[in-house]
Write an enzyme that holds these catalytic residues in place. Structure first.
Site, PDB file in Angstrom:
ATOM      1  N   ASN A   1       0.803  -1.231   0.000  1.00  0.00           N
ATOM      2  CA  ASN A   1       0.000   0.000   0.000  1.00  0.00           C
ATOM      3  C   ASN A   1       0.833   1.278   0.000  1.00  0.00           C
ATOM      4  O   ASN A   1       0.335   2.320  -0.385  1.00  0.00           O
ATOM      5  CB  ASN A   1      -1.031  -0.004   1.150  1.00  0.00           C
ATOM      6  CG  ASN A   1      -0.415  -0.137   2.513  1.00  0.00           C
ATOM      7  OD1 ASN A   1       0.668  -0.661   2.653  1.00  0.00           O
ATOM      8  ND2 ASN A   1      -1.110   0.335   3.535  1.00  0.00           N
TER       9      ASN A   1
ATOM     10  N   THR B   1       2.389 -11.878   7.985  1.00  0.00           N
ATOM     11  CA  THR B   1       3.647 -12.430   7.477  1.00  0.00           C
ATOM     12  C   THR B   1       4.788 -12.087   8.435  1.00  0.00           C
ATOM     13  O   THR B   1       5.712 -12.882   8.645  1.00  0.00           O
ATOM     14  CB  THR B   1       3.974 -11.796   6.101  1.00  0.00           C
ATOM     15  OG1 THR B   1       2.782 -11.745   5.330  1.00  0.00           O
ATOM     16  CG2 THR B   1       5.053 -12.540   5.375  1.00  0.00           C
ATOM     17  N   GLY B   2       4.700 -10.895   9.021  1.00  0.00           N
ATOM     18  CA  GLY B   2       5.764 -10.427   9.918  1.00  0.00           C
ATOM     19  C   GLY B   2       5.911 -11.317  11.140  1.00  0.00           C
ATOM     20  O   GLY B   2       7.022 -11.487  11.659  1.00  0.00           O
TER      21      GLY B   2
ATOM     22  N   GLU C   1       6.402  -3.663  11.655  1.00  0.00           N
ATOM     23  CA  GLU C   1       5.228  -2.782  11.684  1.00  0.00           C
ATOM     24  C   GLU C   1       4.111  -3.549  10.994  1.00  0.00           C
ATOM     25  O   GLU C   1       4.099  -3.677   9.772  1.00  0.00           O
ATOM     26  CB  GLU C   1       5.523  -1.469  10.942  1.00  0.00           C
ATOM     27  CG  GLU C   1       6.612  -0.633  11.575  1.00  0.00           C
ATOM     28  CD  GLU C   1       6.227  -0.046  12.909  1.00  0.00           C
ATOM     29  OE1 GLU C   1       7.120   0.366  13.651  1.00  0.00           O
ATOM     30  OE2 GLU C   1       5.016  -0.013  13.242  1.00  0.00           O
TER      31      GLU C   1
ATOM     32  N   CYS D   1      -2.712   0.919   7.163  1.00  0.00           N
ATOM     33  CA  CYS D   1      -2.551   0.254   8.462  1.00  0.00           C
ATOM     34  C   CYS D   1      -3.260   1.042   9.544  1.00  0.00           C
ATOM     35  O   CYS D   1      -3.842   0.477  10.462  1.00  0.00           O
ATOM     36  CB  CYS D   1      -1.079   0.086   8.796  1.00  0.00           C
ATOM     37  SG  CYS D   1      -0.143   1.618   8.726  1.00  0.00           S
TER      38      CYS D   1
ATOM     39  N   ARG E   1      -0.034   7.955  10.482  1.00  0.00           N
ATOM     40  CA  ARG E   1       1.366   7.625  10.757  1.00  0.00           C
ATOM     41  C   ARG E   1       2.130   8.853  11.248  1.00  0.00           C
ATOM     42  O   ARG E   1       2.989   8.746  12.100  1.00  0.00           O
ATOM     43  CB  ARG E   1       2.009   7.073   9.484  1.00  0.00           C
ATOM     44  CG  ARG E   1       3.325   6.400   9.716  1.00  0.00           C
ATOM     45  CD  ARG E   1       3.707   5.553   8.530  1.00  0.00           C
ATOM     46  NE  ARG E   1       4.903   4.805   8.828  1.00  0.00           N
ATOM     47  CZ  ARG E   1       6.130   5.275   8.698  1.00  0.00           C
ATOM     48  NH1 ARG E   1       6.321   6.499   8.272  1.00  0.00           N
ATOM     49  NH2 ARG E   1       7.174   4.524   8.992  1.00  0.00           N
TER      50      ARG E   1
HETATM   51  P1  NAP Z   1       1.948  -8.775   3.479  1.00  0.00           P
HETATM   52  O1  NAP Z   1       1.166  -9.716   2.661  1.00  0.00           O
HETATM   53  O2  NAP Z   1       2.356  -9.173   4.845  1.00  0.00           O
HETATM   54  O3  NAP Z   1       3.239  -8.422   2.605  1.00  0.00           O
HETATM   55  C1  NAP Z   1       4.176  -7.464   3.048  1.00  0.00           C
HETATM   56  C2  NAP Z   1       5.495  -7.703   2.358  1.00  0.00           C
HETATM   57  O4  NAP Z   1       6.007  -8.979   2.752  1.00  0.00           O
HETATM   58  C3  NAP Z   1       5.425  -7.727   0.840  1.00  0.00           C
HETATM   59  O5  NAP Z   1       6.562  -7.127   0.308  1.00  0.00           O
HETATM   60  C4  NAP Z   1       5.420  -9.237   0.557  1.00  0.00           C
HETATM   61  O6  NAP Z   1       5.890  -9.558  -0.731  1.00  0.00           O
HETATM   62  C5  NAP Z   1       6.377  -9.712   1.605  1.00  0.00           C
HETATM   63  N1  NAP Z   1       6.283 -11.141   1.919  1.00  0.00           N
HETATM   64  C6  NAP Z   1       5.244 -11.988   1.748  1.00  0.00           C
HETATM   65  N2  NAP Z   1       5.570 -13.223   2.197  1.00  0.00           N
HETATM   66  C7  NAP Z   1       6.835 -13.154   2.665  1.00  0.00           C
HETATM   67  C8  NAP Z   1       7.723 -14.085   3.261  1.00  0.00           C
HETATM   68  N3  NAP Z   1       7.379 -15.351   3.479  1.00  0.00           N
HETATM   69  N4  NAP Z   1       8.957 -13.651   3.612  1.00  0.00           N
HETATM   70  C9  NAP Z   1       9.337 -12.376   3.415  1.00  0.00           C
HETATM   71  N5  NAP Z   1       8.526 -11.440   2.858  1.00  0.00           N
HETATM   72  C10 NAP Z   1       7.296 -11.819   2.495  1.00  0.00           C
HETATM   73  O7  NAP Z   1       1.180  -7.372   3.628  1.00  0.00           O
HETATM   74  P2  NAP Z   1       0.497  -6.495   2.486  1.00  0.00           P
HETATM   75  O8  NAP Z   1      -0.745  -7.190   2.028  1.00  0.00           O
HETATM   76  O9  NAP Z   1       1.516  -6.101   1.471  1.00  0.00           O
HETATM   77  O10 NAP Z   1       0.107  -5.181   3.309  1.00  0.00           O
HETATM   78  C11 NAP Z   1      -1.055  -5.079   4.059  1.00  0.00           C
HETATM   79  C12 NAP Z   1      -0.776  -5.269   5.527  1.00  0.00           C
HETATM   80  O11 NAP Z   1       0.282  -4.405   5.924  1.00  0.00           O
HETATM   81  C13 NAP Z   1      -1.950  -4.900   6.421  1.00  0.00           C
HETATM   82  O12 NAP Z   1      -2.087  -5.842   7.430  1.00  0.00           O
HETATM   83  C14 NAP Z   1      -1.555  -3.542   6.978  1.00  0.00           C
HETATM   84  O13 NAP Z   1      -2.187  -3.224   8.194  1.00  0.00           O
HETATM   85  C15 NAP Z   1      -0.092  -3.708   7.104  1.00  0.00           C
HETATM   86  N6  NAP Z   1       0.586  -2.414   7.139  1.00  0.00           N
HETATM   87  C16 NAP Z   1       1.163  -2.033   8.313  1.00  0.00           C
HETATM   88  C17 NAP Z   1       1.789  -0.798   8.391  1.00  0.00           C
HETATM   89  C18 NAP Z   1       2.427  -0.339   9.675  1.00  0.00           C
HETATM   90  O14 NAP Z   1       3.255   0.572   9.620  1.00  0.00           O
HETATM   91  N7  NAP Z   1       2.098  -0.908  10.823  1.00  0.00           N
HETATM   92  C19 NAP Z   1       1.828   0.042   7.264  1.00  0.00           C
HETATM   93  C20 NAP Z   1       1.224  -0.386   6.090  1.00  0.00           C
HETATM   94  C21 NAP Z   1       0.618  -1.633   6.051  1.00  0.00           C
HETATM   95  P3  NAP Z   1       4.869 -10.016  -1.900  1.00  0.00           P
HETATM   96  O15 NAP Z   1       4.106  -8.782  -2.283  1.00  0.00           O
HETATM   97  O16 NAP Z   1       5.771 -10.508  -2.957  1.00  0.00           O
HETATM   98  O17 NAP Z   1       3.989 -11.099  -1.311  1.00  0.00           O
END
Ligand code: NAP
Length: 354
Positions: A27, A106-107, A122, A156, A309
């Protein structure tokens, strides 16, 4: 820095960790990459950027700009590929000395596999908006719409649940509905407020939450409408704790309202969540607002404004499943360095030199 006692002198400096692995989410593929790249380089590290697959092209252009600006090649390396395929290789690689990750659950999986490297996580949120009887209700409605529906809810720190005192609930819901009716829905090219969510599986997930709420008796303030990945904004009133949407993060333009009868009920719901990213409280009573902020288990609480943020020098952190560590430039630089000490043991007074 140098400190001395009668028999010792210690000097300590901050040294870079080595290689920081930065993984931002879809995002904000550029903004949340730069918020990792800046502190990592200032702290003297090099960096491997693994951009989100949806957003990888923007990240590659950005890295190209760094090279055009004269940054040596190899200082920032960009590795593209699906996280599900290359993620383990990167996060468990012995050459990685620190992981700065922003994304969803994922984190949590990465933190279990990463081993002895500093982690900055995060993750997701279920940011609660607590509305008291004495709040400025126009301000509340404006912030609920901005907080809940901007970027189609894919933030987020979006408002993800409204906890509102029964006495003002009807008025606020009416005001919010009037604003929701004015949101322009369609493709981003037409400068719409609500645009398609990122993937079909995201849209299906959101629909699952909506249907669960429907079966369990939530009030639909708008008709539920979906075309492909485009979901029209929807406020769900009279949501109860047995509904999934009361707890789960839709990451889309669907916002639940839970009516409460006391401040304690609102705080209790907020703290029962697995998440603890941000929250907000609306009241004209600043003492009460600070008391509620202290009681809410979330990394940040905004008083009389929607969660956000904020500027990059503000600390930004989640509690519980919302993260590990704190961002913000100073916190990130500290996290991306280690303290290295040298102790000089001074000769005792009885010791004679030479
Ligand atoms: P996501 O599915 O967890 O993916 C985040 C990142 O992790 C992407 O670059 C993804 O790559 C990578 N990834 C996926 N599987 C992985 C693995 N096994 N090992 C290492 N990296 C991996 O999250 P998203 O759908 O992109 O984002 C939405 C989420 O992010 C929501 O839950 C939102 O609340 C959260 N978010 C949190 C913040 C904060 O600051 N707290 C800010 C923004 C968003 P791919 O795209 O290649 O799968």
């Amino acid at each position: 820095m140098l400190c001395c006692s009668a028999s010792h002198a210690i000097s300590f400096i901050k040294v870079p960790l080595g290689v920081v692995l930065a993984i931002p989410p879809f995002n904000y593929p550029v903004n949340l990459a730069v918020s990792k790249i800046g502190p990592a380089l200032i702290a003297g590290n090099s960096l491997v950027l693994k951009p989100p697959t949806q957003g990888a092209v923007a990240a590659l252009h950005m890295v190209h700009c760094f090279h055009l600006a004269g940054f040596p090649k190899g200082l920032i390396s960009c590795v593209t590929g699906k996280g599900s395929e290359i993620g383990d290789f990167l996060t468990m690689h012995p050459g990685v000395n620190c992981i700065s990750f922003t994304g969803g659950d994922t984190g949590i999986a990465i933190s279990k596999k990463a081993g002895m490297v500093p982690l900055q996580m995060e993750l997701g949120g279920k940011d609660a908006c607590i509305v008291l009887d004495d709040a400025d209700l126009d301000l509340v409605a404006a912030n609920i719409v901005k907080g809940g529906f901007s970027y189609s809810g894919q933030r987020c720190t979006a408002v993800k649940v409204v906890l509102i005192m029964e006495a003002v609930a009807d008025t606020v819901v009416e005001k919010v509905n009037a604003k929701v009716a004015k949101l322009k829905v369609g493709p981003p090219e037409d400068d719409c407020d609500i645009t398609p969510v990122v993937t079909e599986s995201s849209a299906n997930f959101i629909e699952g939450l909506v249907m669960d709420a429907k079966e369990k008796g939530a009030t639909f303030c708008q008709e539920y409408r979906r075309e492909g990945n485009l979901i029209w904004p929807l406020l769900l009133d009279h949501v109860r704790p047995d509904m999934r949407i009361a707890w789960e993060e839709p990451f889309g333009p669907v916002l639940p309202v839970i009516r409460i009868n006391s401040v304690e009920e609102g705080i209790h719901h907020c703290n029962a969540s697995n998440f603890g990213l941000q929250g907000c409280v609306f009241t004209r009573d600043i003492n009460k607002a600070i008391m509620i902020s202290d009681a809410m288990e979330s990394g940040t609480v905004q008083i009389n404004s929607a969660p956000a943020r904020g500027p990059d020098h503000f600390p930004f952190q989640g509690l519980k499943d919302s993260g590990i560590g704190s961002q913000g430039i100073t916190n990130s630089i500290n996290m991306m360095t280690k303290v290295k000490s040298t102790v000089i043991n001074l000769p005792s007074p009885s010791y004679t030199m030479g």
